[in-house]
Design a protein around this motif. Structure first.
Motif, PDB file in Angstrom:
ATOM      1  N   ALA A   1      -5.258  -1.116  -5.716  1.00  0.00           N
ATOM      2  CA  ALA A   1      -4.079  -0.692  -6.471  1.00  0.00           C
ATOM      3  C   ALA A   1      -3.111  -1.833  -6.732  1.00  0.00           C
ATOM      4  CB  ALA A   1      -3.348   0.431  -5.725  1.00  0.00           C
ATOM      5  N   ALA A   2      -3.237  -2.938  -5.982  1.00  0.00           N
ATOM      6  CA  ALA A   2      -2.307  -4.057  -6.137  1.00  0.00           C
ATOM      7  C   ALA A   2      -2.756  -5.050  -7.197  1.00  0.00           C
ATOM      8  CB  ALA A   2      -2.134  -4.774  -4.802  1.00  0.00           C
ATOM      9  N   ALA A   3      -3.911  -4.860  -7.785  1.00  0.00           N
ATOM     10  CA  ALA A   3      -4.477  -5.850  -8.695  1.00  0.00           C
ATOM     11  C   ALA A   3      -3.647  -6.030  -9.959  1.00  0.00           C
ATOM     12  CB  ALA A   3      -5.910  -5.466  -9.052  1.00  0.00           C
ATOM     13  N   ASP A   4      -3.074  -4.958 -10.465  1.00  0.00           N
ATOM     14  CA  ASP A   4      -2.392  -5.023 -11.758  1.00  0.00           C
ATOM     15  C   ASP A   4      -0.898  -5.313 -11.651  1.00  0.00           C
ATOM     16  OD1 ASP A   4      -4.774  -4.440 -13.061  1.00  0.00           O
ATOM     17  OD2 ASP A   4      -4.430  -2.272 -12.945  1.00  0.00           O
ATOM     18  N   CYS A   5      -0.355  -5.412 -10.445  1.00  0.00           N
ATOM     19  CA  CYS A   5       1.083  -5.675 -10.278  1.00  0.00           C
ATOM     20  C   CYS A   5       1.342  -7.170 -10.337  1.00  0.00           C
ATOM     21  CB  CYS A   5       1.583  -5.094  -8.959  1.00  0.00           C
ATOM     22  SG  CYS A   5       3.369  -5.284  -8.723  1.00  0.00           S
ATOM     23  N   ASP A   6       2.311  -7.574 -11.159  1.00  0.00           N
ATOM     24  CA  ASP A   6       2.611  -8.990 -11.331  1.00  0.00           C
ATOM     25  C   ASP A   6       3.571  -9.510 -10.272  1.00  0.00           C
ATOM     26  OD1 ASP A   6       2.423 -11.462 -12.758  1.00  0.00           O
ATOM     27  OD2 ASP A   6       4.430 -11.084 -13.565  1.00  0.00           O
ATOM     28  N   MET A   7       4.178  -8.620  -9.492  1.00  0.00           N
ATOM     29  CA  MET A   7       5.117  -9.042  -8.462  1.00  0.00           C
ATOM     30  C   MET A   7       4.353  -9.662  -7.296  1.00  0.00           C
ATOM     31  SD  MET A   7       7.805  -8.120 -10.056  1.00  0.00           S
ATOM     32  CE  MET A   7       9.114  -8.368  -8.861  1.00  0.00           C
ATOM     33  N   VAL A   8       4.981 -10.606  -6.610  1.00  0.00           N
ATOM     34  CA  VAL A   8       4.317 -11.286  -5.501  1.00  0.00           C
ATOM     35  C   VAL A   8       4.202 -10.365  -4.286  1.00  0.00           C
ATOM     36  CG1 VAL A   8       4.518 -13.166  -3.826  1.00  0.00           C
ATOM     37  CG2 VAL A   8       4.972 -13.596  -6.251  1.00  0.00           C
TER      38      VAL A   8
ATOM     39  N   VAL B   1       4.073  -6.831  -2.634  1.00  0.00           N
ATOM     40  CA  VAL B   1       3.758  -5.450  -3.013  1.00  0.00           C
ATOM     41  C   VAL B   1       3.412  -4.632  -1.771  1.00  0.00           C
ATOM     42  CG1 VAL B   1       2.953  -6.090  -5.312  1.00  0.00           C
ATOM     43  CG2 VAL B   1       1.337  -6.036  -3.405  1.00  0.00           C
ATOM     44  N   ASN B   2       3.473  -3.308  -1.922  1.00  0.00           N
ATOM     45  CA  ASN B   2       3.106  -2.394  -0.838  1.00  0.00           C
ATOM     46  C   ASN B   2       1.591  -2.398  -0.649  1.00  0.00           C
ATOM     47  OD1 ASN B   2       5.805  -1.586  -0.579  1.00  0.00           O
ATOM     48  ND2 ASN B   2       5.547   0.030  -2.101  1.00  0.00           N
ATOM     49  N   LEU B   3       1.162  -2.719   0.562  1.00  0.00           N
ATOM     50  CA  LEU B   3      -0.266  -2.761   0.856  1.00  0.00           C
ATOM     51  C   LEU B   3      -0.688  -1.764   1.928  1.00  0.00           C
ATOM     52  CD1 LEU B   3      -0.906  -6.631   0.987  1.00  0.00           C
ATOM     53  CD2 LEU B   3      -1.172  -5.082  -0.968  1.00  0.00           C
ATOM     54  N   PHE B   4       0.278  -1.231   2.677  1.00  0.00           N
ATOM     55  CA  PHE B   4      -0.078  -0.461   3.864  1.00  0.00           C
ATOM     56  C   PHE B   4       0.480   0.961   3.864  1.00  0.00           C
ATOM     57  CE2 PHE B   4       0.780  -4.958   4.826  1.00  0.00           C
ATOM     58  CZ  PHE B   4      -0.541  -5.389   4.940  1.00  0.00           C
ATOM     59  N   ARG B   5       1.285   1.303   2.872  1.00  0.00           N
ATOM     60  CA  ARG B   5       1.789   2.662   2.743  1.00  0.00           C
ATOM     61  C   ARG B   5       2.098   2.936   1.276  1.00  0.00           C
ATOM     62  NH1 ARG B   5       7.397   2.814   5.977  1.00  0.00           N
ATOM     63  NH2 ARG B   5       5.985   2.095   7.622  1.00  0.00           N
ATOM     64  N   ALA B   6       2.089   4.198   0.918  1.00  0.00           N
ATOM     65  CA  ALA B   6       2.336   4.577  -0.476  1.00  0.00           C
ATOM     66  C   ALA B   6       3.784   4.280  -0.862  1.00  0.00           C
ATOM     67  CB  ALA B   6       2.037   6.061  -0.655  1.00  0.00           C
ATOM     68  N   PRO B   7       3.985   3.961  -2.146  1.00  0.00           N
ATOM     69  CA  PRO B   7       2.993   3.833  -3.222  1.00  0.00           C
ATOM     70  C   PRO B   7       2.311   2.461  -3.195  1.00  0.00           C
ATOM     71  CG  PRO B   7       5.204   3.523  -4.097  1.00  0.00           C
ATOM     72  CD  PRO B   7       5.385   3.855  -2.652  1.00  0.00           C
ATOM     73  N   LEU B   8       1.024   2.484  -2.949  1.00  0.00           N
ATOM     74  CA  LEU B   8       0.266   1.244  -2.849  1.00  0.00           C
ATOM     75  C   LEU B   8       0.289   0.481  -4.173  1.00  0.00           C
ATOM     76  CD1 LEU B   8      -2.892   2.439  -0.872  1.00  0.00           C
ATOM     77  CD2 LEU B   8      -0.912   1.187   0.011  1.00  0.00           C
ATOM     78  N   GLY B   9       0.426  -0.838  -4.063  1.00  0.00           N
ATOM     79  CA  GLY B   9       0.375  -1.681  -5.243  1.00  0.00           C
ATOM     80  C   GLY B   9       1.694  -1.864  -5.953  1.00  0.00           C
ATOM     81  N   GLU B  10       2.714  -1.088  -5.599  1.00  0.00           N
ATOM     82  CA  GLU B  10       4.016  -1.248  -6.245  1.00  0.00           C
ATOM     83  C   GLU B  10       4.828  -2.329  -5.534  1.00  0.00           C
ATOM     84  OE1 GLU B  10       6.285   2.221  -6.923  1.00  0.00           O
ATOM     85  OE2 GLU B  10       4.720   3.227  -8.072  1.00  0.00           O
ATOM     86  N   ALA B  11       5.789  -2.900  -6.252  1.00  0.00           N
ATOM     87  CA  ALA B  11       6.600  -3.974  -5.701  1.00  0.00           C
ATOM     88  C   ALA B  11       7.404  -3.490  -4.500  1.00  0.00           C
ATOM     89  CB  ALA B  11       7.533  -4.515  -6.781  1.00  0.00           C
TER      90      ALA B  11
END
Length: 362
Positions: A260-267, A269-279
């Motif tokens: 889920a973190a692949a498309d986020c341009d921010m350095v 991001v959430n990796l361990f709890r929702a919302p995954l992949g968001e800044a």
């Protein structure tokens, strides 16, 4: 906004004025909360917000420190939390600015604003203060509604404490965040606002259209979805060493495992709890530091790492202009507060004086 969900025209105009004057997004957000608190207090107490008496403003200042913070900000089963007198001063200062601005627009009587300040002669001035050819600038307008509080100290972390925090981190992302703050001295809002395009960690970044040599990171002011915002309006770059680049590579490996973190341009991001992949946002970052501080047994906040970096640069003899540039300060006097005497330096000074006195004895 009132009970009918109608916006407060004068309050909105004031915030628009801040925006037009180039004040930062964080300042606008902070001031909006303080003005909303003032307007809500006036509505609850039946006070005309545009014509408060001096005693009514004093009563609000006392209310700010006596009234517990809303329960939603209290931990379950925890003790009530209260605002400090310093926080009350900041809120009342914003209210004073709001009323003064409204007075210029003809919405608040000038007599209301005049009671908020009084002339004060400065017997002692900060370094670099321009007193004027005849001392005409030594008399300033001081606030009349204000708690007298001690000047707070500026906390920082030693290299050993920073190393301990790094040892306590369980994830590469968190380790890189702490190391980046400690090495670059950037503000937490600047770190959370970083994008992948800002990370120039190659020996030569000319292929990226950047002429800066060596690994470095760019800090730019932008509007970000996570609310992160760079305080300084001037873009800058800060060099980093190879160990920081290595920590970033470890983080990228950890991040690549979260689809889920692949498309986020921010350095960051959430990796361990929702919302995954968001800044990552401010609350989750402060929660991280709270957990680490509890485990470490000492206070640790993101801004302390910034303070540590600037203090280290100054102690190592880095030119103050260079420190000012890397820190993103507009005024060189902003670095004065970062010059501390360490415990060892204080001890050395006492022991040196004792040795001199002992040598002078017959």
């Amino acid at each position: 906004m009132n009970e009918s969900f109608e916006l407060h025209v004068e309050g909105c105009a004031y915030l628009a004025g801040l925006r037009g004057a180039g004040r930062s997004y964080n300042t606008e957000r902070t001031y909006s909360g303080r003005i909303a608190l003032y307007l809500s207090y006036c509505a609850e107490k039946g006070i005309d917000w545009s014509c408060p008496s001096f005693s009514q403003l004093l009563a609000m200042m006392r209310w700010l420190v006596d009234e517990p913070l809303p329960s939603r900000r209290r931990r379950p089963g925890g003790e009530p939390r209260y605002r400090s007198e310093g926080t009350a001063n900041a809120i009342m200062g914003t209210i004073g600015e709001f009323l003064a601005w409204c007075s210029l627009q003809g919405w608040v009587p000038p007599t209301i604003v005049s009671q908020l300040v009084q002339p004060k002669f400065l017997r002692f001035t900060p370094p670099g203060f321009d007193a004027g050819e005849e001392g005409q600038h030594l008399t300033v307008q001081a606030r009349t509604i204000k708690y007298r509080v001690a000047v707070p100290g500026y906390e920082w972390l030693s290299d050993e404490e920073i190393g301990h925090l790094l040892d306590l981190t369980a994830h590469a992302r968190d380790r890189f965040l702490i190391a980046l703050l400690a090495v670059t001295g950037m503000r937490i809002g600047e770190a959370l606002g970083l994008r992948r395009e800002d990370m120039h960690f190659l020996p030569d970044s000319s292929s990226l259209g950047c002429k800066v040599a060596g690994p470095h990171v760019h800090v730019r002011r932008r509007r970000n979805t996570n609310g992160a915002y760079a305080k300084s309006p001037f873009p800058r770059w800060i060099p980093v060493a190879a160990d920081t680049v290595a920590l970033y590579a470890d983080y990228q490996y950890e991040r690549d495992a979260v689809e889920a973190a692949a498309d986020c341009d921010m350095v960051f991001v959430n990796l361990f709890r929702a919302p995954l992949g968001e800044a990552m946002k401010y609350p989750s970052t402060y929660e991280l530091f709270t957990r680490l501080a509890r485990r470490a047994g000492f206070h640790a906040r993101p801004h302390m790492l910034r303070h540590s970096a600037i203090t280290r640069w100054i102690r190592e003899g880095t030119d103050r202009d260079v420190v000012q540039n890397m820190a993103g300060h507009q005024s060189p006097h902003s670095m004065d507060r970062y010059t501390h005497a360490t415990d060892q330096e204080l001890r050395d000074a006492v022991e040196k004086m004792a040795a001199l006195k002992k040598a002078d004895r017959p």
